[in-house]
Motif scaffolding. Structure first.
Motif, mmCIF file in Angstrom:
data_model
loop_
_atom_site.group_PDB
_atom_site.id
_atom_site.type_symbol
_atom_site.label_atom_id
_atom_site.label_comp_id
_atom_site.label_asym_id
_atom_site.label_seq_id
_atom_site.Cartn_x
_atom_site.Cartn_y
_atom_site.Cartn_z
ATOM 1 N N LEU A 250 103.511 -55.197 65.860
ATOM 2 C CA LEU A 250 102.564 -55.328 64.751
ATOM 3 C C LEU A 250 103.250 -55.600 63.426
ATOM 4 C CD1 LEU A 250 100.083 -52.406 65.546
ATOM 5 C CD2 LEU A 250 100.021 -54.771 66.340
ATOM 6 N N ASN A 251 104.536 -55.235 63.318
ATOM 7 C CA ASN A 251 105.226 -55.354 62.031
ATOM 8 C C ASN A 251 106.481 -56.214 62.094
ATOM 9 O OD1 ASN A 251 103.574 -53.369 60.372
ATOM 10 N ND2 ASN A 251 104.232 -52.027 62.034
ATOM 11 N N VAL B 65 100.067 -50.484 61.222
ATOM 12 C CA VAL B 65 100.399 -51.680 60.445
ATOM 13 C C VAL B 65 100.972 -51.258 59.103
ATOM 14 C CG1 VAL B 65 99.468 -53.701 59.263
ATOM 15 C CG2 VAL B 65 98.690 -53.138 61.566
ATOM 16 N N SER C 113 103.999 -50.697 67.558
ATOM 17 C CA SER C 113 104.172 -50.878 66.110
ATOM 18 C C SER C 113 105.231 -51.930 65.805
ATOM 19 C CB SER C 113 104.559 -49.544 65.465
ATOM 20 O OG SER C 113 105.775 -49.053 66.015
ATOM 21 N N LEU D 207 93.383 -55.351 60.308
ATOM 22 C CA LEU D 207 94.817 -55.122 60.106
ATOM 23 C C LEU D 207 95.062 -53.923 59.187
ATOM 24 C CD1 LEU D 207 96.149 -58.779 59.657
ATOM 25 C CD2 LEU D 207 96.744 -57.208 61.500
ATOM 26 N N HIS E 199 94.419 -50.403 60.653
ATOM 27 C CA HIS E 199 95.225 -49.935 61.784
ATOM 28 C C HIS E 199 96.344 -49.030 61.269
ATOM 29 C CE1 HIS E 199 97.736 -49.921 65.386
ATOM 30 N NE2 HIS E 199 96.689 -50.390 66.036
ATOM 31 N N LEU F 174 100.745 -62.047 67.334
ATOM 32 C CA LEU F 174 99.868 -61.558 66.269
ATOM 33 C C LEU F 174 99.961 -62.441 65.029
ATOM 34 C CD1 LEU F 174 97.835 -59.451 65.440
ATOM 35 C CD2 LEU F 174 99.705 -57.973 64.680
ATOM 36 N N LEU G 21 95.941 -55.501 68.548
ATOM 37 C CA LEU G 21 96.127 -54.263 67.798
ATOM 38 C C LEU G 21 95.970 -53.031 68.688
ATOM 39 C CD1 LEU G 21 94.173 -55.075 64.494
ATOM 40 C CD2 LEU G 21 96.653 -54.949 64.794
#
Length: 329
Positions: free
Chosen positions: A117-118, A151, A114, A145, A148, A93, A109
């Motif tokens: 994503l982070n 995020v 999670s 982003l 979501h 990502l 996404l």
């Protein structure tokens, strides 16, 4: 098949550390079937990195062709390849958000956890912060982003900067581009309007009286001074001159002061919008001055006066209510 007889070819790397699957991921042709064959023969090739630490999945994030099909094939065979990071600690990502390929970002996404994503790189930047720290700002990707639910929009990097702080650190580069664009457009436009309206006010439609009328000396007065339409011309021409002159003044004084003093971007953008709004008003009133001045000299031709006044006033009013959008600054 060749792969059935020579299994090691799927892991054979060149001088850059790239294996066949890497080249498939960056290929612009339809190589989905080849991707399937390579992964079927050796799934572990999805985890092999080249000399810069990128896997085939990372490379596929930069591929705009055939949507996200190559990424999908890799993740179908090796779901945990999502977790692979490059030498800078960046996952798929991180790489995808620096492109303009919205479909790849949306695919990640929709399917990643999670944690993916982070996840933070060596600088402590999540994919969202990494996007802010680069020059690759794409509005649609940014909206995807931020919208979501998983995020983290409030995460901090190693310097304790959030997304707004990271963006502001990048602003001086964007600011110089804004000032350059502004000098080439708004300043030139405002100066041109001020010059034209000043000249129109001096030359006067219909000309001047050059001889005495009765016992009163009126030499030098406007010949159409008693015409209502001409009086509207004087008013609108003056109202075009003033905002254009103010726009030039604010650009040369106000914006230069804020730039030297190093004010933050919000103050500068407000000043940019102010100058653009003044320029738009000046343009609108210049159009109105043109039609009223023209109509004053055509007062005996109603057939021409009515359409000129109608078209000009409609156009001028439409321009005057135009909203300044920050995206076009």
């Amino acid at each position: 098949m060749l792969l059935d007889k020579v299994d090691f070819l799927t892991k054979q790397a060149d001088d850059d550390g790239c294996i066949p699957l890497h080249y498939v991921a960056m290929n612009r042709k339809n190589v989905v079937e080849i991707t399937k064959m390579l992964l079927k023969n050796n799934e572990s090739s999805a985890y092999i990195k080249h000399k810069k630490g990128m896997t085939a999945l990372h490379i596929a994030a930069y591929n705009e062709y055939y949507d996200h099909k190559i990424m999908k094939e890799i993740l179908t065979s090796c779901p945990d390849s999502y977790e692979e990071v490059d030498d800078e600690g960046r996952n798929v990502l991180h790489h995808a958000v620096t492109t303009t390929y919205l479909s790849n970002v949306k695919f990640i996404l929709e399917h990643a956890s999670s944690l993916i994503l982070n996840i933070k790189d060596k600088d402590g930047n999540t994919p969202l912060l990494h996007m802010a720290a680069t020059s690759s700002w794409n509005l649609l990707v940014l909206k995807a982003l931020l919208s979501h639910p998983q995020v983290n929009r409030m995460s901090l990097n190693n310097q304790n900067n959030n997304i707004r702080d990271v963006y502001m650190l990048q602003f001086p580069i964007r600011e110089k581009e804004l000032i350059k664009r502004f000098k080439e457009s708004s300043l030139v436009t405002s100066t041109s309007i001020a010059t034209v309206t000043f000249a129109a006010g001096i030359s006067m439609p219909g000309g001047y009286i050059t001889e005495e009328v009765g016992h009163r000396k009126e030499s030098g007065s406007a010949a159409l001074r008693n015409s209502v339409v001409f009086q509207f011309f004087i008013i609108t021409n003056t109202m075009a001159l003033l905002p254009s002159a103010l726009s030039v003044f604010f650009f040369n004084i106000l914006l230069n002061i804020t730039y030297v003093e190093g004010e933050h971007g919000d103050a500068k953008l407000k000043n940019y919008k102010l100058c653009m709004r003044l320029t738009i008003w000046a343009l609108a009133f210049m159009m109105l001055a043109f039609v009223t001045g023209t109509s004053a000299t055509l007062s005996l031709s109603t057939v021409l006066v009515i359409p000129v006044l109608f078209i000009g006033w409609i156009f001028g009013l439409c321009i005057s209510f135009w909203e300044v959008d920050e995206r076009i600054i």
